[in-house]
Structure formats: C-alpha cells, structure tokens
Design an enzyme around this catalytic site. Sequence first.
Site, mmCIF file in Angstrom:
data_model
loop_
_atom_site.group_PDB
_atom_site.id
_atom_site.type_symbol
_atom_site.label_atom_id
_atom_site.label_comp_id
_atom_site.label_asym_id
_atom_site.label_seq_id
_atom_site.Cartn_x
_atom_site.Cartn_y
_atom_site.Cartn_z
ATOM 1 C CB ILE A 120 -3.258 5.677 3.538
ATOM 2 C CG1 ILE A 120 -2.254 4.646 4.044
ATOM 3 C CG2 ILE A 120 -3.682 6.605 4.651
ATOM 4 C CD1 ILE A 120 -0.994 5.246 4.610
ATOM 5 C CG HIS B 275 -0.365 0.424 2.483
ATOM 6 N ND1 HIS B 275 -0.162 1.740 2.831
ATOM 7 C CD2 HIS B 275 0.079 -0.318 3.524
ATOM 8 C CE1 HIS B 275 0.390 1.792 4.037
ATOM 9 N NE2 HIS B 275 0.542 0.557 4.475
ATOM 10 C CB CYS B 276 1.554 4.004 -1.679
ATOM 11 S SG CYS B 276 0.506 4.010 -3.151
ATOM 12 C CG HIS B 277 -1.736 9.246 0.286
ATOM 13 N ND1 HIS B 277 -1.840 9.428 1.636
ATOM 14 C CD2 HIS B 277 -2.646 10.081 -0.274
ATOM 15 C CE1 HIS B 277 -2.762 10.345 1.900
ATOM 16 N NE2 HIS B 277 -3.259 10.760 0.752
ATOM 17 N N GLY C 26 -2.411 4.282 -4.076
ATOM 18 C CA GLY C 26 -2.339 3.004 -4.779
ATOM 19 C C GLY C 26 -1.425 2.970 -5.989
#
Length: 109
Positions: free
Chosen positions: A94, A65-67, A69
Amino acid sequence: MSNLPAIEVEQLQEMLQSPTPPLVIDVREKWENDLCQIPTNKLIPLGSLPKHLAELPKDRMIVMHCHHGGRSGRAVAYLIEQGYTKVYNLTGGIHAWSQRIDPHVKVYT
C-alpha cells in the site's frame, strides 16, 4: 524473499482494468484495512491464511499485499508451498500504491 514472484503497483493498476483481473488479497489485520485500502477483493490476515485456502483458486492469478510487502511476501511463499503457481507479491504494498498511484490512500507507520 526477494526471489518470490512479484508485480509492481503500476502493473496491478493496469491488470485491474482487464476483463480478467487478478484476485487481490490484503493480508493485513482488519484494523489496518480499516485505516487504508487499495482495490482489494478479500481481507485474509496472514495468520488466517491456512484456514482460507479453499477460497483461493489455483487457476486464477492472485496478488497478495500488505503495507510494505513483507507479510504479503510470506503469504506468497506459503501459497507456493501449497502448490499455487499464479501468486504474486505486490512490491512495496500500500505504501508504494500511495506514492505512485493514488496519493489519497493514506499510509501509516
């Protein structure tokens, strides 16, 4: 990158409660992780991923995951190229977690 294996935040939330939860990897930078987090096992910034392959088991489900995608999608594509078959992108990252699971997780632009 839309053809990559992905899971929704609701699926991840449920999986985290299982006896065998997935390994969740945050591929953002440390300063971003310091700003906000979701349940994550490891922080491995995208650029450092090749150096950390030995730490990632091929026989366990991994959710990147990241902020939003995007970076995690690139991480998933890279791991698939390296022979990983149980790796998934967290759709919406997120930001989606904050909107649909935990509004206390702050988001940033």
